[in-house]
Design an enzyme around this catalytic site. Structure first.
Site, mmCIF file in Angstrom:
data_model
loop_
_atom_site.group_PDB
_atom_site.id
_atom_site.type_symbol
_atom_site.label_atom_id
_atom_site.label_comp_id
_atom_site.label_asym_id
_atom_site.label_seq_id
_atom_site.Cartn_x
_atom_site.Cartn_y
_atom_site.Cartn_z
ATOM 1 N N HIS A 82 -8.235 19.345 -7.140
ATOM 2 C CA HIS A 82 -7.128 18.517 -6.667
ATOM 3 C C HIS A 82 -6.189 18.284 -7.828
ATOM 4 C CE1 HIS A 82 -5.124 15.425 -4.221
ATOM 5 N NE2 HIS A 82 -4.994 14.775 -5.367
ATOM 6 N N ASP A 161 -6.872 6.879 5.693
ATOM 7 C CA ASP A 161 -6.058 7.054 4.483
ATOM 8 C C ASP A 161 -4.600 7.314 4.856
ATOM 9 O OD1 ASP A 161 -5.546 7.471 1.621
ATOM 10 O OD2 ASP A 161 -5.097 9.498 2.281
ATOM 11 N N ARG A 168 0.880 1.318 2.295
ATOM 12 C CA ARG A 168 1.007 1.076 0.837
ATOM 13 C C ARG A 168 2.405 1.454 0.372
ATOM 14 N NH1 ARG A 168 -3.284 4.768 -1.430
ATOM 15 N NH2 ARG A 168 -2.433 4.183 -3.444
ATOM 16 N N SER A 183 -8.210 6.633 -2.108
ATOM 17 C CA SER A 183 -7.374 7.481 -1.258
ATOM 18 C C SER A 183 -7.628 8.959 -1.552
ATOM 19 C CB SER A 183 -5.897 7.126 -1.491
ATOM 20 O OG SER A 183 -5.051 8.125 -0.986
ATOM 21 N N LYS A 187 -10.727 11.890 0.943
ATOM 22 C CA LYS A 187 -10.489 13.200 1.557
ATOM 23 C C LYS A 187 -11.450 14.237 0.971
ATOM 24 C CE LYS A 187 -6.386 11.912 0.466
ATOM 25 N NZ LYS A 187 -4.992 11.596 0.173
HETATM 26 N N1 URA Z 1 -2.374 10.877 -3.816
HETATM 27 C C1 URA Z 1 -3.158 10.421 -2.812
HETATM 28 O O1 URA Z 1 -3.728 11.200 -2.052
HETATM 29 N N2 URA Z 1 -3.306 9.090 -2.683
HETATM 30 C C2 URA Z 1 -2.708 8.197 -3.509
HETATM 31 O O2 URA Z 1 -2.893 7.009 -3.340
HETATM 32 C C3 URA Z 1 -1.892 8.682 -4.539
HETATM 33 C C4 URA Z 1 -1.749 10.044 -4.679
#
Ligand code: URA
Length: 436
Positions: A82, A161, A168, A183, A187
């Site tokens: 990621h 999320d 947010r 967050s 995933k």
């Molecule tokens: N990327 C994400 O997936 N979530 C966040 O809160 C910030 C960056």
């Protein structure tokens, strides 16, 4: 359980247990908790940050708000990467086939570009016919047959999320470290991984510009992932100038394919590619050290097996496999182009990544709003990088767009990203730290 009590508890600095966090995540996903209560709780959690245990539990709760992938039936380590997002950061496109060719299972879940940063899904979709929306069953079958798959987040994966991130964003509570960690990892946890490599960017084009803040995020991600049972490493990478030479969807795809075909490729891109693949191969139990993993990566590029993996993945996902042989012929390229040239001799001392990313959006390669379409053939090809010597009139970059007004505006913006001087700038390391 009542949301009102949970807001009060967090507002007064109390600590939630897993049951309470599951209630919040499930309520966000189903819509049973109204947005105003979710935003009140998020603000309370912003000022009274979630503890380490709460962050782990909230990550699990968000993953449990939807369906998980079940990949335990597959043999070997299951490792994803990621990136917190950058400009010209098409590393995933070459990384996934390389790591899969080394024998690691790579379920690579990717996102779309938004704002000045690009997204892997848009880059993949520049291949005619390529599908990124895959069912869990299809992902499993492809992983078993090919060893890797590159797909978008489905509606069922960590749906809380999606909801919480939108709130947010609208309530100024994005910048809470535990909320960012939960967050991102929710995933990844839902992907049923055994290992994860994080590329945490810092600098002008990064999500968090400050190195100290990025380092804090990297350490929290590694800590939390380990508590979730995922072997994790974070690589802190500079994003002061674009990575590699290509910025734009088809252009980045072409750059990645050419590297898999054995072309030398830009040094900074290769450094990140080798470092991340080395760690992924190591975390996937196919090397005894990350250095041995990097050597494996070089070997699967040299013997053509990574390119063959890429071809099979494209075929499985409905794309035109001819791009793996002749990317310049079968990938789209915008109709109009312009060159930006050096106005005098000297050195290129700066190329602000954020401004270049914005120029690529103006050219049509990115999107300002989530619902915008992208122009796959638009973008920039750099001929010079920071530190390079410039002769008067030498080309610094070629820009591509489908529309003359966009091209003019993109050229203007790209020019404003550049700094030149009579001496070479101080070299800064691309990979500043690795947290394992
Ligand atoms: N990327 C994400 O997936 N979530 C966040 O809160 C910030 C960056």
């Amino acid at each position: 359980m009542r949301m009102l009590d949970l807001i009060l508890k967090k507002r007064s600095g109390g600590e939630h247990d897993l049951k309470e966090l599951k209630f919040i995540a499930a309520g966000a996903a189903s819509g049973s908790i109204p947005d105003y209560q979710l935003s009140a709780w998020l603000m309370a959690a912003f000022f009274n940050p979630l503890s380490k245990q709460e962050t782990v539990d909230f990550t699990k709760a968000m993953a449990m708000s939807g369906k998980k992938l079940h990949l335990k039936g597959l043999k070997g380590g299951r490792v994803d990467k990621h990136s917190t997002g950058g400009v010209g950061d098409g590393v995933s496109l070459a990384l996934a086939p390389v790591v899969a060719a080394a024998g690691v299972i790579v379920p690579m879940m990717s996102g779309r570009g938004l704002g000045h940063t690009g997204g892997t899904l848009d880059k993949l979709e520049s291949v005619k016919g390529f599908r990124v929306r895959l069912s869990a069953d299809r992902i499993y079958k492809q992983l078993k047959a090919v060893g890797f798959s590159m797909f978008g987040q489905t509606a069922e994966l960590a749906p809380s999320d999606r909801k919480l991130y939108a709130i947010r964003d609208a309530s100024c509570t994005v910048e809470s470290l535990p909320l960012i960690v939960a967050s991102i990892l929710s995933k990844k946890y839902a992907e049923d991984l055994t290992g994860l490599v994080m590329d945490v960017k810092y600098g002008s084009g990064a999500f968090l510009k400050d190195f100290g803040k990025s380092r804090e995020l990297a350490a929290a991600l590694v800590d939390t992932a380990k508590l979730l049972g995922i072997r994790c490493v974070a690589v802190l990478t500079a994003m002061e100038e674009p990575l590699g030479l290509a910025v734009g969807n088809a252009l980045e795809m072409e750059q990645a394919i050419k590297i898999l075909q054995g072309e030398k490729g830009p040094a900074d891109f290769l450094e990140v590619l080798e470092t991340l693949s080395g760690w992924m191969i190591y975390l996937g139990f196919r090397a005894r050290t990350p250095e041995e993993g990097a050597a494996r990566a070089r070997a699967v590029i040299a013997d053509g097996s990574a390119l063959e993996k890429m071809r099979r993945m494209i075929r499985w996902q409905g794309g035109d496999t001819r791009v793996a042989d002749e990317p310049e012929k079968f990938l789209p390229r915008a109709r109009l182009s312009a060159e930006v040239k050096a106005s005098g001799p000297g050195y290129l001392t700066g190329m602000d990544a954020l401004t270049v990313g914005r120029a690529s959006v103006v050219l049509g390669a990115g999107r300002a709003r989530a619902e915008d379409a992208v122009d796959f053939g638009a973008g920039l090809m750099l001929r010079k990088k920071i530190g390079d010597r410039l002769a008067s009139g030498e080309v610094i970059a070629a820009l591509y767009a489908s529309d003359a007004a966009r091209l003019r505006e993109g050229v203007k913006m790209f020019r404003s990203s550049l700094k030149t001087g009579s001496r070479p700038p101080k070299k800064v390391p691309l990979i500043r730290e690795i947290i394992s």
